[in-house]
Design an enzyme around this catalytic site. Structure first.
Site, PDB file in Angstrom:
ATOM      1  N   ASP A   1      13.727  44.944 -25.240  1.00 46.46           N
ATOM      2  CA  ASP A   1      15.163  45.185 -25.637  1.00 46.46           C
ATOM      3  C   ASP A   1      15.693  46.481 -25.666  1.00 46.46           C
ATOM      4  OD1 ASP A   1      14.002  42.614 -26.080  1.00 46.46           O
ATOM      5  OD2 ASP A   1      15.595  42.322 -27.436  1.00 46.46           O
TER       6      ASP A   1
ATOM      7  N   HIS B   1      12.921  39.826 -28.202  1.00 43.01           N
ATOM      8  CA  HIS B   1      13.977  39.651 -29.159  1.00 43.01           C
ATOM      9  C   HIS B   1      13.367  40.093 -30.667  1.00 43.01           C
ATOM     10  CE1 HIS B   1      16.573  37.691 -31.891  1.00 43.01           C
ATOM     11  NE2 HIS B   1      15.642  37.004 -32.300  1.00 43.01           N
TER      12      HIS B   1
ATOM     13  N   GLU C   1      19.985  42.875 -24.119  1.00 43.70           N
ATOM     14  CA  GLU C   1      20.975  42.152 -24.937  1.00 43.70           C
ATOM     15  C   GLU C   1      21.601  43.039 -25.801  1.00 43.70           C
ATOM     16  OE1 GLU C   1      19.774  39.081 -27.728  1.00 43.70           O
ATOM     17  OE2 GLU C   1      18.365  40.486 -28.675  1.00 43.70           O
ATOM     18  N   ASN C   2      21.042  44.164 -26.206  1.00 43.69           N
ATOM     19  CA  ASN C   2      21.249  45.129 -27.427  1.00 43.69           C
ATOM     20  C   ASN C   2      21.741  46.546 -26.951  1.00 43.69           C
ATOM     21  OD1 ASN C   2      18.250  43.775 -28.598  1.00 43.69           O
ATOM     22  ND2 ASN C   2      20.075  43.431 -29.737  1.00 43.69           N
TER      23      ASN C   2
ATOM     24  N   HIS D   1      12.978  34.552 -24.821  1.00 49.39           N
ATOM     25  CA  HIS D   1      13.530  35.412 -26.101  1.00 49.39           C
ATOM     26  C   HIS D   1      13.752  34.742 -27.238  1.00 49.39           C
ATOM     27  CE1 HIS D   1      16.200  38.686 -27.048  1.00 49.39           C
ATOM     28  NE2 HIS D   1      16.839  38.187 -27.949  1.00 49.39           N
TER      29      HIS D   1
ATOM     30  N   HIS E   1      11.701  42.746 -31.124  1.00 51.24           N
ATOM     31  CA  HIS E   1      11.747  43.936 -31.147  1.00 51.24           C
ATOM     32  C   HIS E   1      10.464  44.780 -31.623  1.00 51.24           C
ATOM     33  CE1 HIS E   1      16.374  44.332 -31.148  1.00 51.24           C
ATOM     34  NE2 HIS E   1      15.886  43.467 -30.338  1.00 51.24           N
TER      35      HIS E   1
ATOM     36  N   ASN F   1      20.297  35.980 -27.392  1.00 49.27           N
ATOM     37  CA  ASN F   1      21.312  35.553 -28.395  1.00 49.27           C
ATOM     38  C   ASN F   1      22.310  36.263 -28.366  1.00 49.27           C
ATOM     39  OD1 ASN F   1      18.953  37.146 -29.625  1.00 49.27           O
ATOM     40  ND2 ASN F   1      20.043  37.258 -31.442  1.00 49.27           N
ATOM     41  N   HIS F   2      22.093  37.563 -27.928  1.00 53.76           N
ATOM     42  CA  HIS F   2      23.619  38.564 -28.062  1.00 53.76           C
ATOM     43  C   HIS F   2      23.899  38.636 -26.707  1.00 53.76           C
ATOM     44  CE1 HIS F   2      23.310  39.714 -32.018  1.00 53.76           C
ATOM     45  NE2 HIS F   2      22.014  40.250 -31.894  1.00 53.76           N
TER      46      HIS F   2
HETATM   47 FE   LIG Z   1      17.050  41.905 -29.152  1.00 52.24          FE
HETATM   48 FE   LIG Z   2      17.703  38.732 -29.680  1.00 52.91          FE
END
Ligand SMILES: [Fe+2]
Ligand SMILES: [Fe+2]
Length: 255
Positions: free
Chosen positions: A8, A172, A39-40, A147, A174, A67-68
């Site tokens: 990520d 996810h 996603e981040n 994820h 991290h 999820n993002h």
């Molecule tokens: Fe993430």
């Molecule tokens: Fe995530």
């Protein structure tokens, strides 16, 4: 085939640090395919178009999400014409949950899934979603970005599909886990690749904001931590004697 998978990428800090080190990673590990979770990338949540373009410019071939995915709502305007893959078990028609990548004479199906444990979202079952994808997409290799928050859900999915897919990597949480291995039937696995971004935040966010959130019980929007940065990734060999090795780079952490 050697695949570099970058965990990520978080905020401008992660993006810039990766831009500064991508040539080193390419030279050192000589990957045939470079994948990353994005996603981040934009301020810790979602992916803006200009940032997506910077990922492509670095030579990242495909970007998986989580999820993002839709935290930047503008992604709806470009996801359909991009190399972005969103979780296949989000029940939407926007974007694609897997793509078949051509590499030399071979094909690679790259899948993104989102775990359901501790995820407050409407999601189809990731296990049954992957069953369906394996039925409809025939290719030489299958690479899955699972994820998810729960370690158990990632390990369960990897064992369920051991021998049926080439790679299950977790994203996810991290934090890079030290359990990289080849499972009994040959699937390459790690519970979490880790994050590429600030070194001293709380999984990327400004530590003061997150500490305050925990101490007061009041939700506040958290920023992106400044200061030293890190890269977490894995390099995997999918042919012959399969292997996976963790990659971790970080800047000096002295105050
Ligand atoms: Fe993430
Ligand atoms: Fe995530």
């Amino acid at each position: 085939m050697k695949v570099l998978y970058i965990g990520d990428i978080f905020g401008e800090e992660g993006l810039v640090y990766l831009e500064q080190n991508i040539e080193y990673l390419k030279k050192t590990y000589k990957p045939n395919l470079i994948l990353a979770n994005g996603e981040n990338v934009s301020y810790g949540r979602g992916l803006h178009f200009t940032h997506y373009q910077r990922l492509m410019k670095m030579g990242i071939n495909y970007v998986t999400m989580g999820n993002h995915t839709f935290s930047n709502v503008d992604i709806k305007n470009f996801i359909n014409n991009s190399n972005i893959i969103r979780p296949a078990n989000i029940p939407t028609d926007i974007g694609k949950g897997y793509k078949v990548i051509k590499y030399n004479n071979k094909t690679v199906t790259l899948v993104n899934l989102l775990g359901r444990v501790y995820q407050n979202m409407s999601l189809d079952c990731p296990f049954k979603t992957l069953d369906s994808i394996l039925k409809e997409s025939k290719s030489d290799y299958y690479i899955i970005d699972m994820h998810a928050e729960a370690t158990s859900e990632k390990i369960a999915l990897a064992h369920d599909f051991d021998g049926k897919v080439d790679v299950v990597v977790g994203t996810h949480t991290h934090v890079q886990t030290a359990d990289e291995r080849v499972l009994p039937r040959g699937t390459i696995y790690i519970t979490d690749i880790g994050m590429t971004g600030p070194l001293n935040g709380v999984i990327g966010n400004t530590k003061e904001d997150i500490i305050k959130r925990f101490r007061t019980g009041v939700y506040e929007r958290a920023g992106v931590e400044k200061g030293p940065r890190q890269i977490n990734a894995v390099i995997m060999e999918l042919d012959g004697k399969k292997s996976i090795a963790r990659i971790h780079l970080e800047e000096t952490n002295l105050l």
